[in-house]
Write a protein that holds these residues in place. Structure first.
Motif, PDB file in Angstrom:
ATOM      1  N   SER A   1       0.826  -1.207   0.000  1.00  0.00           N
ATOM      2  CA  SER A   1       0.000   0.000   0.000  1.00  0.00           C
ATOM      3  C   SER A   1       0.867   1.268   0.000  1.00  0.00           C
ATOM      4  O   SER A   1       2.068   1.209   0.304  1.00  0.00           O
ATOM      5  N   ALA A   2       0.240   2.397  -0.292  1.00  0.00           N
ATOM      6  CA  ALA A   2       0.955   3.682  -0.271  1.00  0.00           C
ATOM      7  C   ALA A   2       1.516   3.952   1.120  1.00  0.00           C
ATOM      8  O   ALA A   2       2.638   4.448   1.266  1.00  0.00           O
ATOM      9  N   GLU A   3       0.743   3.614   2.152  1.00  0.00           N
ATOM     10  CA  GLU A   3       1.192   3.834   3.542  1.00  0.00           C
ATOM     11  C   GLU A   3       2.474   3.072   3.837  1.00  0.00           C
ATOM     12  O   GLU A   3       3.350   3.555   4.543  1.00  0.00           O
ATOM     13  N   VAL A   4       2.566   1.849   3.317  1.00  0.00           N
ATOM     14  CA  VAL A   4       3.765   1.033   3.526  1.00  0.00           C
ATOM     15  C   VAL A   4       4.921   1.602   2.701  1.00  0.00           C
ATOM     16  O   VAL A   4       6.043   1.749   3.187  1.00  0.00           O
ATOM     17  N   LYS A   5       4.631   1.957   1.451  1.00  0.00           N
ATOM     18  CA  LYS A   5       5.693   2.540   0.608  1.00  0.00           C
ATOM     19  C   LYS A   5       6.265   3.798   1.253  1.00  0.00           C
ATOM     20  O   LYS A   5       7.455   4.092   1.149  1.00  0.00           O
ATOM     21  N   ALA A   6       5.391   4.547   1.926  1.00  0.00           N
ATOM     22  CA  ALA A   6       5.831   5.791   2.568  1.00  0.00           C
ATOM     23  C   ALA A   6       6.840   5.530   3.685  1.00  0.00           C
ATOM     24  O   ALA A   6       7.571   6.417   4.096  1.00  0.00           O
TER      25      ALA A   6
ATOM     26  N   ASP B   1      12.660   2.993   2.095  1.00  0.00           N
ATOM     27  CA  ASP B   1      13.719   3.817   1.524  1.00  0.00           C
ATOM     28  C   ASP B   1      13.693   3.800   0.010  1.00  0.00           C
ATOM     29  O   ASP B   1      13.994   4.787  -0.639  1.00  0.00           O
ATOM     30  N   ILE B   2      13.361   2.644  -0.532  1.00  0.00           N
ATOM     31  CA  ILE B   2      13.292   2.522  -2.001  1.00  0.00           C
ATOM     32  C   ILE B   2      12.337   1.380  -2.347  1.00  0.00           C
ATOM     33  O   ILE B   2      12.257   0.393  -1.618  1.00  0.00           O
ATOM     34  N   CYS B   3      11.639   1.545  -3.477  1.00  0.00           N
ATOM     35  CA  CYS B   3      10.745   0.483  -3.948  1.00  0.00           C
ATOM     36  C   CYS B   3      11.468  -0.396  -4.954  1.00  0.00           C
ATOM     37  O   CYS B   3      12.520  -0.010  -5.488  1.00  0.00           O
ATOM     38  N   CYS B   4      10.886  -1.527  -5.247  1.00  0.00           N
ATOM     39  CA  CYS B   4      11.387  -2.366  -6.344  1.00  0.00           C
ATOM     40  C   CYS B   4      10.204  -3.124  -6.929  1.00  0.00           C
ATOM     41  O   CYS B   4       9.120  -3.142  -6.335  1.00  0.00           O
ATOM     42  N   THR B   5      10.413  -3.715  -8.103  1.00  0.00           N
ATOM     43  CA  THR B   5       9.417  -4.629  -8.667  1.00  0.00           C
ATOM     44  C   THR B   5      10.119  -5.977  -8.841  1.00  0.00           C
ATOM     45  O   THR B   5      11.323  -6.093  -8.573  1.00  0.00           O
TER      46      THR B   5
ATOM     47  N   ILE C   1       1.228  11.221   2.657  1.00  0.00           N
ATOM     48  CA  ILE C   1       1.654   9.837   2.386  1.00  0.00           C
ATOM     49  C   ILE C   1       2.171   9.746   0.946  1.00  0.00           C
ATOM     50  O   ILE C   1       3.193   9.128   0.668  1.00  0.00           O
ATOM     51  N   ARG C   2       1.444  10.395   0.035  1.00  0.00           N
ATOM     52  CA  ARG C   2       1.838  10.352  -1.376  1.00  0.00           C
ATOM     53  C   ARG C   2       3.273  10.855  -1.573  1.00  0.00           C
ATOM     54  O   ARG C   2       4.077  10.227  -2.253  1.00  0.00           O
ATOM     55  N   GLN C   3       3.577  11.993  -0.948  1.00  0.00           N
ATOM     56  CA  GLN C   3       4.916  12.584  -1.102  1.00  0.00           C
ATOM     57  C   GLN C   3       6.000  11.605  -0.662  1.00  0.00           C
ATOM     58  O   GLN C   3       7.006  11.429  -1.344  1.00  0.00           O
ATOM     59  N   LYS C   4       5.773  10.975   0.491  1.00  0.00           N
ATOM     60  CA  LYS C   4       6.785  10.042   1.015  1.00  0.00           C
ATOM     61  C   LYS C   4       6.899   8.799   0.127  1.00  0.00           C
ATOM     62  O   LYS C   4       7.996   8.331  -0.168  1.00  0.00           O
ATOM     63  N   ALA C   5       5.750   8.282  -0.290  1.00  0.00           N
ATOM     64  CA  ALA C   5       5.761   7.087  -1.144  1.00  0.00           C
ATOM     65  C   ALA C   5       6.409   7.411  -2.489  1.00  0.00           C
ATOM     66  O   ALA C   5       7.146   6.596  -3.062  1.00  0.00           O
ATOM     67  N   LEU C   6       6.166   8.627  -2.971  1.00  0.00           N
ATOM     68  CA  LEU C   6       6.726   9.058  -4.258  1.00  0.00           C
ATOM     69  C   LEU C   6       8.256   8.991  -4.241  1.00  0.00           C
ATOM     70  O   LEU C   6       8.872   8.543  -5.206  1.00  0.00           O
ATOM     71  N   ASN C   7       8.854   9.457  -3.140  1.00  0.00           N
ATOM     72  CA  ASN C   7      10.321   9.424  -3.056  1.00  0.00           C
ATOM     73  C   ASN C   7      10.864   8.026  -3.304  1.00  0.00           C
ATOM     74  O   ASN C   7      11.818   7.838  -4.057  1.00  0.00           O
ATOM     75  N   SER C   8      10.224   7.020  -2.668  1.00  0.00           N
ATOM     76  CA  SER C   8      10.769   5.665  -2.804  1.00  0.00           C
ATOM     77  C   SER C   8      10.488   5.081  -4.188  1.00  0.00           C
ATOM     78  O   SER C   8      11.294   4.310  -4.714  1.00  0.00           O
ATOM     79  N   ILE C   9       9.381   5.467  -4.801  1.00  0.00           N
ATOM     80  CA  ILE C   9       9.098   4.953  -6.162  1.00  0.00           C
ATOM     81  C   ILE C   9      10.015   5.644  -7.170  1.00  0.00           C
ATOM     82  O   ILE C   9      10.567   5.020  -8.074  1.00  0.00           O
ATOM     83  N   GLN C  10      10.187   6.972  -6.976  1.00  0.00           N
ATOM     84  CA  GLN C  10      11.025   7.701  -7.932  1.00  0.00           C
ATOM     85  C   GLN C  10      12.479   7.245  -7.884  1.00  0.00           C
ATOM     86  O   GLN C  10      13.143   7.128  -8.908  1.00  0.00           O
ATOM     87  N   ARG C  11      12.937   6.964  -6.685  1.00  0.00           N
ATOM     88  CA  ARG C  11      14.312   6.457  -6.542  1.00  0.00           C
ATOM     89  C   ARG C  11      14.491   5.198  -7.379  1.00  0.00           C
ATOM     90  O   ARG C  11      15.511   4.998  -8.017  1.00  0.00           O
ATOM     91  N   MET C  12      13.452   4.352  -7.388  1.00  0.00           N
ATOM     92  CA  MET C  12      13.510   3.118  -8.182  1.00  0.00           C
ATOM     93  C   MET C  12      13.462   3.446  -9.678  1.00  0.00           C
ATOM     94  O   MET C  12      14.276   2.937 -10.448  1.00  0.00           O
TER      95      MET C  12
END
Ligand code: 13P
Ligand code: SF4
Length: 303
Positions: free
Chosen positions: A116-121, A124-128, A288-299
């Protein structure tokens, strides 16, 4: 209405409303007739971050539509059928991710997009599944936390023996339905077949693979190689598309139980209604979006 009529209406409405339809390759194959792009989670995230369309209709599951909304906050993101969840993403909530991090203070958290977005927030970084190994490698660390899929975590661990990967105990019930014995039996029946496995499968299944990759990577492997037979260990939607696109090759599903029912909710009727009535809109709270965005964008910024 027949499928042909539905497809015609959807394609017309899509243009009128400046909408784009993104579809995951586990969707029912008729969805491809209206989709602008069909692919894996990584490809879909990349597209969602780049599109000029005003509306994104996401034919996939909730976390995918939510990821699109995080990346494109000014666009209307619609999930055609609101029952489309993901069992794995539901295995970790805000409280659980915080507890996981508290157990290992100062160890960075890598988070699979199936969350979820809350977890992504909180990460530090997302992955697929397509880039998990590269994402962890890029951090250059000795130890990382990985959530929620412990099997994708095992795959990363296997590829990066110098990094300690501490996984959260989440999993995909669909991919765990494949048991090694079935693959071994198939390999006896189809001696020359290549075995292609998604990294959400159990590590004992992964061990039997000739190739391990995301859904798109599996499809690309089939396209770029000249084998006659392929045993496919991922959700049925992939094999439906492979059979359609490469009729000269033989594709065998590793288990008849490989259906993710969460992915099959969206129908052409739902997509039409989604475009007609702007339903069901996905929203994410801005902080939450802003924080989650950082980790998705890093990926996304990684090659
Ligand atoms: P991909 O990363 O291959 O798109 O897989 C997503 C998923 O949900 C697999 O179960
Ligand atoms: Fe979630 Fe598994 Fe379905 Fe993928 S296949 S959407 S991980 S339940």
């Amino acid at each position: 209405m027949t499928n042909t009529e539905l497809i015609e209406k959807i394609n017309k409405l899509k243009k009128e409303k400046n909408a784009i339809i993104l579809a995951h390759c586990y969707q029912n194959p008729e969805i491809d007739f209206v989709a602008d792009y069909v692919g894996d989670s990584l490809g879909l995230s990349r597209l969602a971050s780049k599109t000029d369309a005003e509306i994104i209709v996401f034919a996939g599951v909730y976390f995918m539509a939510e990821t699109a909304k995080i990346l494109s906050p000014d666009k209307k993101v619609l999930l055609p059928n609101k029952n489309s969840g993901c069992n794995m993403a539901d295995m970790i909530n805000l409280k659980q991710v915080k507890e996981f991090k508290e157990k290992y203070p100062d160890v960075p958290l890598v988070c699979y997009v199936n969350s979820s977005a809350e977890v992504k927030a909180q990460c530090d970084i997302c992955c697929t599944s397509a880039n998990a190994v590269n994402v962890v490698k890029s951090l250059g660390l000795k130890k990382v936390l990985f959530a929620p899929d412990c099997y994708l975590g095992s795959w990363v661990q296997k590829n990066l023996p110098d990094v300690e990967v501490i996984s959260y105990p989440g999993f995909c019930p669909t991919h765990l339905r494949i048991i090694p014995d079935e693959i071994v039996k198939m390999k006896i029946m189809y001696k020359d077949a290549k075995i292609l496995v998604h990294p959400e499968c159990h590590q004992e299944v992964v061990k039997l693979a000739d190739f391990v990759g995301s859904t798109t990577q599996i499809m690309q492997y089939c396209e770029s190689t000249n084998h006659k037979q392929y045993i496919i260990a991922t959700e049925k939607g992939v094999i439906d598309r492979l059979k359609r696109d490469f009729p000269e090759k033989e594709f065998i599903l590793a288990s008849s139980k490989l259906i993710c029912h969460n992915m099959k909710w969206n129908t052409l009727d739902d997509i039409l209604n989604s475009l007609l009535y702007d339903q069901f809109e996905v929203t994410v709270e801005e902080e939450i979006r802003q924080k989650a965005l950082n980790s998705i964008q890093r990926m996304i910024e990684l090659k």
